[in-house]
Motif scaffolding. Structure first.
Motif, mmCIF file in Angstrom:
data_model
loop_
_atom_site.group_PDB
_atom_site.id
_atom_site.type_symbol
_atom_site.label_atom_id
_atom_site.label_comp_id
_atom_site.label_asym_id
_atom_site.label_seq_id
_atom_site.Cartn_x
_atom_site.Cartn_y
_atom_site.Cartn_z
ATOM 1 N N CYS A 1 -10.810 4.347 1.763
ATOM 2 C CA CYS A 1 -10.034 4.308 2.807
ATOM 3 C C CYS A 1 -10.722 4.667 4.239
ATOM 4 O O CYS A 1 -11.144 5.807 4.347
ATOM 5 N N LYS B 1 -8.813 -0.130 2.115
ATOM 6 C CA LYS B 1 -7.688 -0.047 3.184
ATOM 7 C C LYS B 1 -8.250 0.586 4.158
ATOM 8 O O LYS B 1 -9.187 1.487 4.408
ATOM 9 N N THR C 1 0.827 -1.403 0.032
ATOM 10 C CA THR C 1 0.021 -0.069 -0.006
ATOM 11 C C THR C 1 1.015 1.267 -0.113
ATOM 12 O O THR C 1 2.112 1.312 0.446
ATOM 13 N N HIS D 1 -6.165 -4.216 3.463
ATOM 14 C CA HIS D 1 -4.919 -3.776 3.847
ATOM 15 C C HIS D 1 -5.085 -2.859 5.331
ATOM 16 O O HIS D 1 -5.983 -2.003 5.396
#
Length: 378
Positions: free
Chosen positions: A203, A232, A76, A333
């Motif tokens: 995110c 993420k 990432t 992630h």
């Protein structure tokens, strides 16, 4: 398999030699302190470095080899700050250039090019986090249109990259208080009808989520109901103070009012309304302090601040638990993003900003223990 990383935007270097030197100074000792063969890092590159690497594949391959020899893994990247993230004063500059500016598009495309050559073979995908379009003012329908066109170009490039590589790369838009996409609800409302979820998602920065006083389970559910995904998670915690009107609380909060970064504040009133201030000094002057405050100040995950302040790690753990229900094959992630070590109040008995290696290692241990019901590797 979930990759736990720490974000290198905590380090100030903005040239490739300096970045490698800081990885040797901090990341490699963190890996050694944790006793692991591989350490995940969420790589931040200033725009000039990303551009230089994007233009030179041999340089990208050399960087990939430098990372491998150090036992560092990049799945990432953080492409939110463009440059100057450790200037004496950053504040609103972190939102420049915005998504209406071709420089933002170019920087993001450069990061895609770089990440494609840094991903390890066992990575299921790569992720790149980016800002929520811009700071909220000025903004108009024409800004909406131009940003949408820019994200369409990102999608086209991501499709092309996927045709060349087996591993997809996905862009992760990160809601933040005070921005055009202030909350998860704002981001879902704007993105759901504009993007292809295979290529662009969210995110979930859990400090930002906490500051908004949103319910973390409902926020995660809302994302997936819309057809979007969390690409993420930025594992982060905000400051919380239950009674911000007391003299003790105000003195404690004042220690976090520093000149480099913007520290947005939200107050939950007895009626359930949420009041806003764009920075902590403003909040101390203008908010009524009749209900709890949350402050956008990323504090270390492994230890609460000194009373009467606490942190919002429960929002992080609740959000990750909610994600498991939607991602049964593995979490997105997870990147620990405490970039504020160098601006933490000095003299705290709970944090030692000067001992960054130990601090990062302690945060990663906390995250591994608190978030990892399934296998997580470092």
């Amino acid at each position: 398999m979930t990759l736990l990383s720490y974000c290198t935007n905590v380090h100030p270097a903005e040239d490739l030699a300096g970045i490698l030197d800081q990885l040797d100074t901090y990341a490699v000792p963190v890996r050694e302190e944790l006793g692991v063969d591989r350490l995940g890092i969420g790589l931040w590159l200033a725009a000039e470095v990303a551009s230089g690497l994007a233009e030179d594949r041999s340089a990208r391959l050399r960087l990939a080899e430098e990372l491998r020899t150090r036992g560092l893994v990049v799945q990432t990247m953080n492409a939110f700050p463009y440059q100057g993230f450790h200037d004496d004063v950053v504040k609103h500059k972190v939102y420049v250039p915005q998504w209406t500016d071709v420089r933002r598009l170019r920087y993001t495309l450069d990061c895609i090019t770089v990440l494609a050559d840094l991903l390890p073979e066992d990575a299921e995908y790569g992720s790149i986090s980016t800002l929520p379009l811009a700071w909220r003012e000025p903004w108009s329908s024409s800004h909406d249109l131009r940003s949408g066109i820019a994200l369409d170009e990102v999608t086209r490039v991501l499709r092309t990259a996927l045709a060349r590589h087996e591993q997809p790369i996905r862009l992760a838009v990160e809601p933040e208080p005070g921005c055009v996409l202030d909350t998860v609800a704002d981001a879902v409302g704007w993105l759901a009808d504009r993007v292809e979820p295979e290529h662009i998602g969210l995110c979930l920065d859990t400090c930002h989520l906490a500051v908004s006083f949103a319910d973390p389970v409902e926020a995660v559910d809302q994302i997936y109901r819309s057809g979007l995904r969390v690409v993420k998670v930025q594992a982060s915690a905000a400051l919380h103070v239950a009674e911000p009107g007391t003299q003790e609380a105000r003195a404690a909060l004042a220690r976090f009012a520093e000149p480099r970064y913007l520290h947005q504040v939200r107050e939950l009133t007895p009626s359930g309304a949420v009041l806003a201030a764009d920075d902590l000094p403003e909040a101390l002057e203008t908010l009524p302090a009749q209900g709890p405050w949350r402050v956008h100040f990323h504090v270390p995950l492994h230890a609460d601040p000194e009373p009467p302040l606490t942190s919002t790690t429960e929002v992080l753990t609740s959000a990750v638990s909610a994600l498991r229900a939607h991602e049964p094959d593995g979490l997105p992630h997870i990147e620990v993003e405490t970039y504020t070590w160098n601006v933490l109040p000095r003299g705290s008995r709970r944090w030692r900003p000067e001992d960054l290696v130990t601090g990062i290692a302690d945060e990663l241990r906390w995250a591994r223990t608190s978030l990892a019901d399934q296998e997580v590797y470092q």
